[in-house]
Design a protein around this motif. Structure first.
Motif, short mmCIF file in Angstrom:
data_model
loop_
_atom_site.label_atom_id
_atom_site.label_comp_id
_atom_site.label_asym_id
_atom_site.label_seq_id
_atom_site.Cartn_x
_atom_site.Cartn_y
_atom_site.Cartn_z
N GLU A 41 72.93 84.50 83.20
CA GLU A 41 72.05 85.52 82.66
C GLU A 41 71.71 86.51 83.76
O GLU A 41 71.91 86.23 84.95
CB GLU A 41 70.77 84.90 82.10
CG GLU A 41 69.91 84.21 83.12
CD GLU A 41 68.69 83.54 82.51
OE1 GLU A 41 68.57 83.48 81.28
OE2 GLU A 41 67.85 83.06 83.29
N THR B 166 75.58 75.99 80.14
CA THR B 166 74.75 76.46 81.25
C THR B 166 73.79 75.37 81.69
O THR B 166 73.58 74.38 80.99
CB THR B 166 73.94 77.70 80.86
OG1 THR B 166 73.02 77.35 79.82
CG2 THR B 166 74.84 78.84 80.41
N LEU C 184 79.19 83.97 78.13
CA LEU C 184 78.23 83.80 77.04
C LEU C 184 78.47 82.54 76.21
O LEU C 184 77.55 82.00 75.62
CB LEU C 184 78.22 85.04 76.15
CG LEU C 184 77.69 86.30 76.82
CD1 LEU C 184 77.80 87.49 75.87
CD2 LEU C 184 76.26 86.13 77.28
N PRO D 37 75.39 88.37 84.15
CA PRO D 37 76.20 87.26 83.66
C PRO D 37 77.66 87.41 84.09
O PRO D 37 78.24 88.49 83.97
CB PRO D 37 76.06 87.34 82.14
CG PRO D 37 74.78 88.06 81.92
CD PRO D 37 74.66 89.04 83.06
N LYS E 291 69.63 80.46 85.82
CA LYS E 291 70.54 79.84 84.86
C LYS E 291 71.97 80.18 85.28
O LYS E 291 72.30 81.35 85.48
CB LYS E 291 70.28 80.33 83.44
CG LYS E 291 71.04 79.53 82.39
CD LYS E 291 70.79 80.04 80.99
CE LYS E 291 69.42 79.59 80.53
NZ LYS E 291 69.21 79.88 79.10
#
Length: 79
Positions: A41, A26, A22, A55, A76
């Motif tokens: 994601e 990216t 997180l 993720p 992503k």
């Protein structure tokens, strides 16, 4: 795994922790370049509404092919 006519790809291996994922940089890449990369994601085609990758999981060739069948063009991933 088969779910009412859909064959789901095998679970991808976890390659990074959720926190690390997180907070990482990216980029969005064409789906054909996503295999082998770490997802940033969730990619959840509907139906069946079950994520093919989450993720931190490494995108497998099988998962990428599954997503392409559902019309995904990009994903992503971590830089």
């Amino acid at each position: 795994m088969t779910w009412t006519g859909w064959t789901l790809p095998p679970l991808p291996p976890t390659a990074a922790g959720l926190r690390e994922t997180l907070f990482a940089g990216t980029e969005t890449v064409p789906l054909e370049n996503a295999a082998g990369r770490i997802a940033a994601e969730a990619a959840c085609p509907c139906p069946p509404g079950i994520p093919a990758v989450m993720p931190g999981e490494r995108v497998t060739r099988e998962a990428a092919e599954f997503l392409r069948e559902y019309g995904f063009l990009r994903l992503k991933v971590l830089k």
